[in-house]
Design a protein around this motif. Structure first.
Motif, PDB file in Angstrom:
ATOM      1  N   ASP A 153       0.808  -1.217   0.000  1.00  0.00           N
ATOM      2  CA  ASP A 153       0.000   0.000   0.000  1.00  0.00           C
ATOM      3  C   ASP A 153       0.845   1.273   0.000  1.00  0.00           C
ATOM      4  O   ASP A 153       0.306   2.387   0.015  1.00  0.00           O
ATOM      5  CB  ASP A 153      -0.983   0.011   1.176  1.00  0.00           C
ATOM      6  N   SER A 154       2.176   1.124  -0.035  1.00  0.00           N
ATOM      7  CA  SER A 154       3.047   2.300  -0.121  1.00  0.00           C
ATOM      8  C   SER A 154       2.759   3.107  -1.374  1.00  0.00           C
ATOM      9  O   SER A 154       2.970   4.326  -1.411  1.00  0.00           O
ATOM     10  CB  SER A 154       4.521   1.870  -0.129  1.00  0.00           C
ATOM     11  N   VAL A 155       2.283   2.435  -2.404  1.00  0.00           N
ATOM     12  CA  VAL A 155       2.014   3.103  -3.676  1.00  0.00           C
ATOM     13  C   VAL A 155       0.927   4.164  -3.528  1.00  0.00           C
ATOM     14  O   VAL A 155       0.864   5.119  -4.300  1.00  0.00           O
ATOM     15  CB  VAL A 155       1.615   2.068  -4.756  1.00  0.00           C
ATOM     16  N   LEU A 156       0.081   4.031  -2.515  1.00  0.00           N
ATOM     17  CA  LEU A 156      -0.995   4.984  -2.302  1.00  0.00           C
ATOM     18  C   LEU A 156      -0.776   5.859  -1.077  1.00  0.00           C
ATOM     19  O   LEU A 156      -1.042   7.059  -1.117  1.00  0.00           O
ATOM     20  CB  LEU A 156      -2.328   4.242  -2.150  1.00  0.00           C
ATOM     21  N   LYS A 157      -0.279   5.261   0.007  1.00  0.00           N
ATOM     22  CA  LYS A 157      -0.223   5.972   1.276  1.00  0.00           C
ATOM     23  C   LYS A 157       1.109   6.651   1.559  1.00  0.00           C
ATOM     24  O   LYS A 157       1.171   7.861   1.784  1.00  0.00           O
ATOM     25  CB  LYS A 157      -0.562   4.998   2.417  1.00  0.00           C
ATOM     26  N   CYS A 210       0.512  -4.442  -8.162  1.00  0.00           N
ATOM     27  CA  CYS A 210      -0.820  -5.069  -8.185  1.00  0.00           C
ATOM     28  C   CYS A 210      -1.854  -4.181  -7.502  1.00  0.00           C
ATOM     29  O   CYS A 210      -2.959  -3.977  -8.025  1.00  0.00           O
ATOM     30  CB  CYS A 210      -0.766  -6.431  -7.493  1.00  0.00           C
ATOM     31  N   VAL A 211      -1.510  -3.644  -6.329  1.00  0.00           N
ATOM     32  CA  VAL A 211      -2.434  -2.768  -5.609  1.00  0.00           C
ATOM     33  C   VAL A 211      -2.701  -1.503  -6.409  1.00  0.00           C
ATOM     34  O   VAL A 211      -3.846  -1.085  -6.586  1.00  0.00           O
ATOM     35  CB  VAL A 211      -1.870  -2.412  -4.212  1.00  0.00           C
ATOM     36  N   GLY A 212      -1.612  -0.888  -6.906  1.00  0.00           N
ATOM     37  CA  GLY A 212      -1.774   0.327  -7.687  1.00  0.00           C
ATOM     38  C   GLY A 212      -2.531   0.096  -8.973  1.00  0.00           C
ATOM     39  O   GLY A 212      -3.386   0.906  -9.370  1.00  0.00           O
ATOM     40  N   GLY A 213      -2.243  -1.017  -9.635  1.00  0.00           N
ATOM     41  CA  GLY A 213      -2.948  -1.335 -10.867  1.00  0.00           C
ATOM     42  C   GLY A 213      -4.434  -1.494 -10.640  1.00  0.00           C
ATOM     43  O   GLY A 213      -5.261  -1.084 -11.467  1.00  0.00           O
ATOM     44  N   THR A 214      -4.791  -2.077  -9.483  1.00  0.00           N
ATOM     45  CA  THR A 214      -6.197  -2.300  -9.157  1.00  0.00           C
ATOM     46  C   THR A 214      -6.913  -1.009  -8.769  1.00  0.00           C
ATOM     47  O   THR A 214      -8.029  -0.741  -9.224  1.00  0.00           O
ATOM     48  CB  THR A 214      -6.319  -3.315  -8.001  1.00  0.00           C
ATOM     49  N   LEU A 215      -6.257  -0.192  -7.927  1.00  0.00           N
ATOM     50  CA  LEU A 215      -6.927   0.976  -7.356  1.00  0.00           C
ATOM     51  C   LEU A 215      -6.740   2.262  -8.163  1.00  0.00           C
ATOM     52  O   LEU A 215      -7.568   3.169  -8.070  1.00  0.00           O
ATOM     53  CB  LEU A 215      -6.437   1.194  -5.921  1.00  0.00           C
ATOM     54  N   ILE A 216      -5.672   2.352  -8.931  1.00  0.00           N
ATOM     55  CA  ILE A 216      -5.434   3.572  -9.716  1.00  0.00           C
ATOM     56  C   ILE A 216      -5.987   3.430 -11.134  1.00  0.00           C
ATOM     57  O   ILE A 216      -6.734   4.280 -11.611  1.00  0.00           O
ATOM     58  CB  ILE A 216      -3.932   3.920  -9.745  1.00  0.00           C
ATOM     59  N   THR A 217      -5.614   2.345 -11.817  1.00  0.00           N
ATOM     60  CA  THR A 217      -6.141   2.159 -13.179  1.00  0.00           C
ATOM     61  C   THR A 217      -7.507   1.465 -13.165  1.00  0.00           C
ATOM     62  O   THR A 217      -8.183   1.406 -14.190  1.00  0.00           O
ATOM     63  CB  THR A 217      -5.174   1.325 -14.045  1.00  0.00           C
ATOM     64  N   LYS A 218      -7.891   0.937 -11.999  1.00  0.00           N
ATOM     65  CA  LYS A 218      -9.173   0.250 -11.794  1.00  0.00           C
ATOM     66  C   LYS A 218      -9.194  -1.132 -12.470  1.00  0.00           C
ATOM     67  O   LYS A 218      -8.229  -1.537 -13.106  1.00  0.00           O
ATOM     68  CB  LYS A 218     -10.357   1.099 -12.298  1.00  0.00           C
ATOM     69  N   ARG A 219     -10.312  -1.833 -12.295  1.00  0.00           N
ATOM     70  CA  ARG A 219     -10.472  -3.179 -12.843  1.00  0.00           C
ATOM     71  C   ARG A 219     -11.368  -3.170 -14.077  1.00  0.00           C
ATOM     72  O   ARG A 219     -12.200  -2.284 -14.243  1.00  0.00           O
ATOM     73  CB  ARG A 219     -11.106  -4.100 -11.801  1.00  0.00           C
ATOM     74  N   ILE A 220     -11.174  -4.180 -14.924  1.00  0.00           N
ATOM     75  CA  ILE A 220     -12.123  -4.403 -16.018  1.00  0.00           C
ATOM     76  C   ILE A 220     -13.482  -4.696 -15.383  1.00  0.00           C
ATOM     77  O   ILE A 220     -13.570  -5.400 -14.376  1.00  0.00           O
ATOM     78  CB  ILE A 220     -11.681  -5.606 -16.879  1.00  0.00           C
ATOM     79  N   LYS A 221     -14.529  -4.166 -15.962  1.00  0.00           N
ATOM     80  CA  LYS A 221     -15.857  -4.364 -15.406  1.00  0.00           C
ATOM     81  C   LYS A 221     -16.166  -5.854 -15.246  1.00  0.00           C
ATOM     82  O   LYS A 221     -16.040  -6.629 -16.193  1.00  0.00           O
ATOM     83  CB  LYS A 221     -16.906  -3.715 -16.304  1.00  0.00           C
ATOM     84  N   GLY A 222     -16.518  -6.237 -14.037  1.00  0.00           N
ATOM     85  CA  GLY A 222     -16.864  -7.629 -13.760  1.00  0.00           C
ATOM     86  C   GLY A 222     -15.746  -8.431 -13.132  1.00  0.00           C
ATOM     87  O   GLY A 222     -15.996  -9.483 -12.542  1.00  0.00           O
ATOM     88  N   MET A 253      -3.344  -9.335 -14.912  1.00  0.00           N
ATOM     89  CA  MET A 253      -4.573  -9.617 -15.645  1.00  0.00           C
ATOM     90  C   MET A 253      -5.798  -9.120 -14.893  1.00  0.00           C
ATOM     91  O   MET A 253      -6.001  -9.456 -13.721  1.00  0.00           O
ATOM     92  CB  MET A 253      -4.693 -11.120 -15.890  1.00  0.00           C
ATOM     93  N   GLY A 254      -6.615  -8.318 -15.570  1.00  0.00           N
ATOM     94  CA  GLY A 254      -7.854  -7.834 -14.981  1.00  0.00           C
ATOM     95  C   GLY A 254      -7.883  -6.345 -14.738  1.00  0.00           C
ATOM     96  O   GLY A 254      -8.936  -5.794 -14.407  1.00  0.00           O
ATOM     97  N   THR A 255      -6.735  -5.654 -14.876  1.00  0.00           N
ATOM     98  CA  THR A 255      -6.747  -4.203 -14.742  1.00  0.00           C
ATOM     99  C   THR A 255      -7.369  -3.589 -15.994  1.00  0.00           C
ATOM    100  O   THR A 255      -7.275  -4.136 -17.085  1.00  0.00           O
ATOM    101  CB  THR A 255      -5.326  -3.640 -14.547  1.00  0.00           C
ATOM    102  N   ALA A 256      -7.990  -2.416 -15.824  1.00  0.00           N
ATOM    103  CA  ALA A 256      -8.728  -1.796 -16.922  1.00  0.00           C
ATOM    104  C   ALA A 256      -7.829  -1.238 -18.004  1.00  0.00           C
ATOM    105  O   ALA A 256      -8.290  -0.957 -19.113  1.00  0.00           O
ATOM    106  CB  ALA A 256      -9.633  -0.689 -16.377  1.00  0.00           C
TER     107      ALA A 256
END
Length: 330
Positions: A71-75, A107-119, A286-289
């Motif tokens: 979580d260092s990528v965000l906090k 992985c955390v940054g990819g999920t929370l910053i670029t978001k996930r593919i819908k679903g 796999m799965g980032t938007a």
């Protein structure tokens, strides 16, 4: 096409990252944007006579070390090269992001910053692994999510199939579920329920696969939770490294063994190449938007160049859209 590259991530940054990025730019005719400490990037390039003219550099004052929390990528370090690179991607400045830095942070940054593919429930870490058949397979998930639900394994299978078909050009990719035996009844509740979902999915599911069969190319996509996947990944890489080291020692301990090595040198080089992870570069998240690619932490220039090549092919194959369609079909 513009690919954003984390110049500060990895054991050999920034020199090897810069060298690999320049090689990729020149060979693949793409634009590269480097992210990191601008003064350091320019200084290293100048000291090593590397021409980075024409490359945009986005300054990022911080670097996330490999041993820092994800979580260092965000906090803790919002101005790190990973965070800045992912925000740049999310804002639409580039087409993809490549980093050899902290896997968890990516992985955390990819999920929370670029978001996930819908679903997509949880993005998975999906390294491409070589096997003795001269080809490769995808291992998903290899550590992004230590615990998983059956429907997550189904999504890994769908995403992995889409990648192997569209990027690696494998016709009708074979999907296997990592388990302690090939029989349908083997494993725990997770494997039992996942097996049922995979049987009904629109993929080429071949059933359970055992770890001992992976080096022989038993399937093209190996599906598992992140705990099992990371154990497979580290064991696989460690065993390959140990075997190569043992062979090197064996063929260098005497004049007789050196002579024998000379006679089989070409064959040895071919075998080493088959198990050389530098040929594949790393792993997509796999799965980032938007396309996010993790290069090996020990990447040298060759590895970085190949990671960028795979990322370019990922973008060109429109894998994000292919995954979206695959998830809709189920």
């Amino acid at each position: 096409m513009n690919i954003i590259v984390d110049a500060m991530g990895g054991d050999n940054a920034p020199l090897e990252i810069i060298k690999g990025a320049v090689e990729a730019r020149n060979e693949y005719n793409i634009d590269i944007t480097l992210v990191g400490r601008e003064d350091v990037i320019k200084s290293v390039a100048a000291e090593n006579a590397i021409d980075i003219s024409g490359m945009e550099i986005i300054n990022a004052s911080e670097v996330i070390a490999t041993d820092e929390e994800a979580d260092s990528v965000l906090k803790k370090k919002p101005d790190s090269s990973i965070a800045v690179g992912l925000r740049t991607l999310s804002e639409g400045t580039g087409d993809a992001f490549v980093s050899a830095g902290n896997s968890g942070a990516l992985c955390v940054g990819g999920t929370l910053i670029t978001k996930r593919i819908k679903g997509v429930k949880r993005p998975g870490f999906a390294p491409i692994m070589p096997h003795f058949g001269g080809g490769c397979f995808m291992l998903i998930d290899a550590g992004a999510n230590l615990e998983a639900r059956p429907e997550m394994l189904l999504q890994y299978a769908l995403m992995g199939s889409a990648y192997m078909k569209n990027v690696m050009k494998v016709d009708n990719p074979r999907v296997g579920l990592a388990n302690v035996g090939t029989e349908k009844h083997k494993g725990l509740e997770l494997q039992h329920k996942a097996y049922e979902l995979l049987e009904d999915a629109d993929i080429n599911f071949i059933g359970n696969v055992e770890g001992r069969d992976l080096p022989y190319g038993c399937c093209d996509v190996v599906v598992c939770d992140g705990f099992i996947g990371n154990v497979i990944l580290k064991t696989y890489e460690g065993t390959a490294k140990a075997i190569m080291g043992k062979i090197k020692t064996l063929f260098s301990k005497s004049a007789k063994s050196k002579l024998a090595a000379a006679l089989v040198m070409n064959d040895l080089k071919e075998m080493v190449k088959e198990f050389d992870y530098h040929e594949y570069g790393g792993a997509p998240i796999m799965g980032t938007a938007k396309p996010v690619f993790k290069a090996h932490g020990s990447s040298k220039a060759k590895t970085v160049k190949n990671a960028i090549r795979l990322t370019k092919e990922y973008v060109e194959a429109d894998v994000i859209n292919e995954i979206t369609n695959a998830l809709k079909r189920g």
